[in-house]
Design a protein around this motif. Structure first.
Motif, PDB file in Angstrom:
ATOM      1  N   MET A  33       0.826  -1.207   0.000  1.00 58.46           N
ATOM      2  CA  MET A  33       0.000   0.000   0.000  1.00 58.46           C
ATOM      3  C   MET A  33       0.867   1.268   0.000  1.00 58.46           C
ATOM      4  SD  MET A  33      -3.084  -1.023  -0.264  1.00 58.46           S
ATOM      5  CE  MET A  33      -2.422  -2.377  -1.242  1.00 58.46           C
ATOM      6  N   ALA A  34       1.950   1.255   0.768  1.00 53.58           N
ATOM      7  CA  ALA A  34       2.859   2.403   0.778  1.00 53.58           C
ATOM      8  C   ALA A  34       3.513   2.570  -0.590  1.00 53.58           C
ATOM      9  CB  ALA A  34       3.912   2.236   1.861  1.00 53.58           C
ATOM     10  N   GLY A  35       3.882   1.432  -1.202  1.00 54.96           N
ATOM     11  CA  GLY A  35       4.477   1.486  -2.529  1.00 54.96           C
ATOM     12  C   GLY A  35       3.508   2.027  -3.565  1.00 54.96           C
ATOM     13  N   LEU A  36       2.234   1.641  -3.420  1.00 55.93           N
ATOM     14  CA  LEU A  36       1.232   2.095  -4.377  1.00 55.93           C
ATOM     15  C   LEU A  36       0.975   3.594  -4.293  1.00 55.93           C
ATOM     16  CD1 LEU A  36      -1.366  -0.815  -4.383  1.00 55.93           C
ATOM     17  CD2 LEU A  36       0.189  -0.143  -6.218  1.00 55.93           C
ATOM     18  N   ASP A  37       1.224   4.194  -3.131  1.00 52.55           N
ATOM     19  CA  ASP A  37       1.123   5.661  -3.060  1.00 52.55           C
ATOM     20  C   ASP A  37       2.077   6.288  -4.070  1.00 52.55           C
ATOM     21  OD1 ASP A  37      -0.848   5.773  -1.152  1.00 52.55           O
ATOM     22  OD2 ASP A  37       0.516   6.097   0.532  1.00 52.55           O
ATOM     23  N   GLY A  38       3.305   5.776  -4.078  1.00 55.57           N
ATOM     24  CA  GLY A  38       4.272   6.274  -5.056  1.00 55.57           C
ATOM     25  C   GLY A  38       3.895   5.850  -6.463  1.00 55.57           C
ATOM     26  N   GLY A  39       3.414   4.605  -6.600  1.00 58.88           N
ATOM     27  CA  GLY A  39       3.021   4.111  -7.905  1.00 58.88           C
ATOM     28  C   GLY A  39       1.884   4.910  -8.513  1.00 58.88           C
ATOM     29  N   ARG A  40       0.970   5.371  -7.664  1.00 61.37           N
ATOM     30  CA  ARG A  40      -0.154   6.152  -8.176  1.00 61.37           C
ATOM     31  C   ARG A  40       0.303   7.509  -8.703  1.00 61.37           C
ATOM     32  NH1 ARG A  40      -4.119   3.926  -3.352  1.00 61.37           N
ATOM     33  NH2 ARG A  40      -4.748   2.054  -4.520  1.00 61.37           N
ATOM     34  N   ILE A  41       1.353   8.044  -8.107  1.00 62.75           N
ATOM     35  CA  ILE A  41       1.923   9.279  -8.654  1.00 62.75           C
ATOM     36  C   ILE A  41       2.507   8.995 -10.036  1.00 62.75           C
ATOM     37  CG2 ILE A  41       3.706  11.039  -8.361  1.00 62.75           C
ATOM     38  CD1 ILE A  41       3.362  10.693  -5.324  1.00 62.75           C
ATOM     39  N   GLY A  86       8.565  13.388   2.839  1.00 62.20           N
ATOM     40  CA  GLY A  86       8.228  12.397   3.850  1.00 62.20           C
ATOM     41  C   GLY A  86       6.839  12.495   4.436  1.00 62.20           C
ATOM     42  N   GLU A  87       5.960  13.225   3.787  1.00 62.69           N
ATOM     43  CA  GLU A  87       4.600  13.373   4.307  1.00 62.69           C
ATOM     44  C   GLU A  87       3.724  12.189   3.914  1.00 62.69           C
ATOM     45  OE1 GLU A  87       2.753  17.135   3.605  1.00 62.69           O
ATOM     46  OE2 GLU A  87       4.663  18.228   3.678  1.00 62.69           O
ATOM     47  N   ASP A  88       2.649  11.987   4.655  1.00 62.76           N
ATOM     48  CA  ASP A  88       1.642  10.987   4.313  1.00 62.76           C
ATOM     49  C   ASP A  88       0.851  11.521   3.124  1.00 62.76           C
ATOM     50  OD1 ASP A  88      -0.426   9.205   4.080  1.00 62.76           O
ATOM     51  OD2 ASP A  88      -1.176   9.426   6.130  1.00 62.76           O
ATOM     52  N   ILE A  89       0.956  10.831   1.983  1.00 61.72           N
ATOM     53  CA  ILE A  89       0.329  11.387   0.785  1.00 61.72           C
ATOM     54  C   ILE A  89      -0.751  10.455   0.216  1.00 61.72           C
ATOM     55  CG2 ILE A  89       2.171  12.958   0.106  1.00 61.72           C
ATOM     56  CD1 ILE A  89       1.943   9.621  -1.606  1.00 61.72           C
ATOM     57  N   GLY A  90      -1.309   9.606   1.067  1.00 59.49           N
ATOM     58  CA  GLY A  90      -2.340   8.696   0.595  1.00 59.49           C
ATOM     59  C   GLY A  90      -3.478   9.393  -0.123  1.00 59.49           C
ATOM     60  N   LYS A  91      -4.022  10.432   0.497  1.00 64.85           N
ATOM     61  CA  LYS A  91      -5.124  11.175  -0.111  1.00 64.85           C
ATOM     62  C   LYS A  91      -4.659  11.927  -1.347  1.00 64.85           C
ATOM     63  CE  LYS A  91      -6.543  15.190   1.496  1.00 64.85           C
ATOM     64  NZ  LYS A  91      -7.156  16.262   2.312  1.00 64.85           N
ATOM     65  N   LEU A  92      -3.514  12.591  -1.265  1.00 63.53           N
ATOM     66  CA  LEU A  92      -3.026  13.390  -2.378  1.00 63.53           C
ATOM     67  C   LEU A  92      -2.690  12.524  -3.597  1.00 63.53           C
ATOM     68  CD1 LEU A  92      -0.703  15.913  -0.500  1.00 63.53           C
ATOM     69  CD2 LEU A  92      -3.027  16.305  -1.359  1.00 63.53           C
ATOM     70  N   ALA A  93      -2.081  11.361  -3.344  1.00 63.91           N
ATOM     71  CA  ALA A  93      -1.754  10.453  -4.448  1.00 63.91           C
ATOM     72  C   ALA A  93      -3.022   9.934  -5.103  1.00 63.91           C
ATOM     73  CB  ALA A  93      -0.902   9.294  -3.940  1.00 63.91           C
ATOM     74  N   ALA A  94      -4.031   9.629  -4.285  1.00 61.96           N
ATOM     75  CA  ALA A  94      -5.307   9.156  -4.825  1.00 61.96           C
ATOM     76  C   ALA A  94      -5.989  10.250  -5.643  1.00 61.96           C
ATOM     77  CB  ALA A  94      -6.219   8.695  -3.695  1.00 61.96           C
ATOM     78  N   MET A  95      -5.952  11.496  -5.143  1.00 64.25           N
ATOM     79  CA  MET A  95      -6.529  12.617  -5.893  1.00 64.25           C
ATOM     80  C   MET A  95      -5.829  12.788  -7.243  1.00 64.25           C
ATOM     81  SD  MET A  95      -7.085  15.599  -3.042  1.00 64.25           S
ATOM     82  CE  MET A  95      -8.569  15.684  -2.035  1.00 64.25           C
ATOM     83  N   ALA A  96      -4.507  12.753  -7.214  1.00 58.12           N
ATOM     84  CA  ALA A  96      -3.739  12.934  -8.440  1.00 58.12           C
ATOM     85  C   ALA A  96      -4.040  11.828  -9.440  1.00 58.12           C
ATOM     86  CB  ALA A  96      -2.249  12.979  -8.130  1.00 58.12           C
ATOM     87  N   LYS A  97      -4.039  10.589  -8.960  1.00 54.28           N
ATOM     88  CA  LYS A  97      -4.268   9.463  -9.851  1.00 54.28           C
ATOM     89  C   LYS A  97      -5.681   9.490 -10.402  1.00 54.28           C
ATOM     90  CE  LYS A  97      -4.551   5.044 -11.297  1.00 54.28           C
ATOM     91  NZ  LYS A  97      -5.739   4.326 -11.795  1.00 54.28           N
ATOM     92  N   TYR A  98      -6.653   9.772  -9.554  1.00 56.10           N
ATOM     93  CA  TYR A  98      -8.051   9.827  -9.980  1.00 56.10           C
ATOM     94  C   TYR A  98      -8.262  10.908 -11.030  1.00 56.10           C
ATOM     95  CZ  TYR A  98     -12.939  11.372  -9.677  1.00 56.10           C
ATOM     96  OH  TYR A  98     -14.207  11.779  -9.981  1.00 56.10           O
ATOM     97  N   TYR A  99      -7.838  12.112 -10.733  1.00 53.87           N
ATOM     98  CA  TYR A  99      -8.115  13.230 -11.629  1.00 53.87           C
ATOM     99  C   TYR A  99      -7.304  13.132 -12.926  1.00 53.87           C
ATOM    100  CZ  TYR A  99      -9.286  17.881 -13.245  1.00 53.87           C
ATOM    101  OH  TYR A  99      -9.747  18.928 -14.001  1.00 53.87           O
ATOM    102  N   ALA A 100      -6.021  12.802 -12.808  1.00 54.76           N
ATOM    103  CA  ALA A 100      -5.169  12.749 -13.996  1.00 54.76           C
ATOM    104  C   ALA A 100      -5.589  11.627 -14.939  1.00 54.76           C
ATOM    105  CB  ALA A 100      -3.711  12.580 -13.590  1.00 54.76           C
ATOM    106  N   SER A 101      -6.016  10.500 -14.377  1.00 57.30           N
ATOM    107  CA  SER A 101      -6.407   9.377 -15.229  1.00 57.30           C
ATOM    108  C   SER A 101      -7.729   9.653 -15.943  1.00 57.30           C
ATOM    109  CB  SER A 101      -6.496   8.085 -14.407  1.00 57.30           C
ATOM    110  OG  SER A 101      -7.468   8.173 -13.390  1.00 57.30           O
ATOM    111  N   GLU A 102      -8.708  10.187 -15.207  1.00 52.90           N
ATOM    112  CA  GLU A 102      -9.983  10.518 -15.839  1.00 52.90           C
ATOM    113  C   GLU A 102      -9.802  11.636 -16.863  1.00 52.90           C
ATOM    114  OE1 GLU A 102     -12.867   9.043 -15.551  1.00 52.90           O
ATOM    115  OE2 GLU A 102     -12.334   7.619 -13.968  1.00 52.90           O
TER     116      GLU A 102
END
Length: 381
Positions: A236-244, A309-325
């Protein structure tokens, strides 16, 4: 947020842009048609440092920051999203190993990854897509080894020719479900590890995606990444980076589609004038450019926060969601601007349109991203 790039960052991004235009653009359509990378291409990508760009210099990489990595993937995706996929997934494995590997693992896999070895990440199974907790692949302890049995599917960077090692998420303690998952590095040459079905895809056709089959595959326990039972958290931590990385790919595809639309709109004449003289088309381009810039800023913001080093779970999800759509929306508009010609393989937009459609699906569907975002919002994060 404004991103002022350093001279070094600009040089690396320009290197990627030049490589894409000179090496990839002439062969992108051929690779798409043949559904495979051109011979020697992966090594060329490694030789200019793109496979090892996020690997620290002490292991033979370039040691670039998260923002630079994202911008490089965007430049490659503008021209060929399949190659961008190769780089994005490989740099994801680099990141996971760097954050969780032993010194011996880093010495082997990071150095290999910087010089041409290609890494993959295997979490998805036939009955465990969005519901990753339903995975069934098991790694049973047998002395100093694990005996692995199971099947993974839709695994990028593993094909008939490409792929050298995979970070496998497997159950070492099935009773604990996600808390019983572990991350294990498995080399392609390990007996009992086979490439199953190589998928015939709608888009990203040159990038290999395959089924992985493990049949009494014996792997030393020294191949464990981190600790037993931490595999799901590592994933899950890796996927945060992967989603970016996937968001970057989406931004690049959209930027490439905009360039295609602008070029065509200048040369296509109807009713005695270029079609970009029509206000309706101009408004299409304005919306396409504005939405893509917003997607880019979301992506770079998530990358920058991760670098710090911040927790970017929400931000990575926002970026992936918006950029992909947005990639799907922009390529659709670009194809519309091309008219009937956009439906033909004579123009790059036909490939860009197909390539874009996968981005809202992999490394977490858009629906999964919205789940992540909404939970964070509800919990005040």
């Amino acid at each position: 947020m404004s991103f002022i790039l350093t001279k070094e960052q600009k040089m690396i991004i320009q290197l990627a842009k030049s490589f894409a235009e000179k090496e990839l653009a002439p062969i992108a359509e051929e690779m798409d048609k043949n559904a495979k990378f051109a011979p020697g291409l992966v090594q060329k990508v490694a030789d200019i440092g793109l496979l090892g760009m996020n690997i620290p210099t002490e292991y033979g990489g370039a040691g670039v920051d998260e923002v630079t990595k994202a911008l490089v993937i965007m430049e490659i995706a503008k021209v060929d999203a399949s190659v961008a996929e190769l780089i994005a997934v490989h740099t994801l494995t680099n990141d996971i190993i760097m954050r969780n590997g032993t010194e011996e693992q880093k010495e082997k896999y990071l150095r290999w990854g910087a010089t041409g070895g290609v890494g993959a990440f295997a979490l998805t199974e036939p009955n465990a897509g969005s519901d990753a907790a339903a995975a069934r692949t098991k790694a049973v302890v047998d002395g100093d080894d694990y005996i692995i049995n199971g099947t993974k599917c839709f695994i990028s960077n593993m094909g008939a020719e490409e792929g050298d090692y995979v970070i496998l998420i497997a159950l070492t303690d099935p009773a604990k479900k996600t808390k019983g998952m572990s991350a294990i590095i498995v080399d392609r040459t390990t007996p009992g590890f086979e490439i199953g079905k190589v998928e015939d895809k709608m888009g990203l056709r040159a990038a290999p995606v395959s089924e992985l089959v493990f049949s009494d595959c014996r792997v030393p326990r020294t191949q464990l990444l981190g600790k037993e039972g931490r595999g799901f958290m590592i994933a899950m931590a890796g996927l945060d980076g992967g989603r970016i990385g996937m968001a970057s790919q989406g931004v690049g595809i959209a930027e490439g589609a905009i360039e295609s639309a602008v070029a065509y709109s200048k040369q296509r004449v109807q009713f005695g004038k270029p079609i970009n003289a029509n206000q309706g088309l101009q408004w299409y381009l304005a919306d396409m450019a504005t939405r893509t810039e917003a997607a880019k800023m979301l992506t770079l913001n998530a990358a920058d926060r991760r670098q710090h080093g911040e927790d970017i779970g929400k931000l990575a999800a926002m970026a992936k969601y918006y950029a992909s759509e947005n990639a799907v929306w922009v390529t659709n508009k670009s194809l519309q601007i091309h008219g009937g010609y956009g439906y033909m393989k004579d123009y790059a937009i036909e490939r860009q349109y197909r390539d874009a459609r996968i981005v809202p699906l992999y490394e977490g569907t858009s629906e999964v991203q919205k789940m992540v975002i909404s939970r964070a919002v509800i919990n005040g994060k």
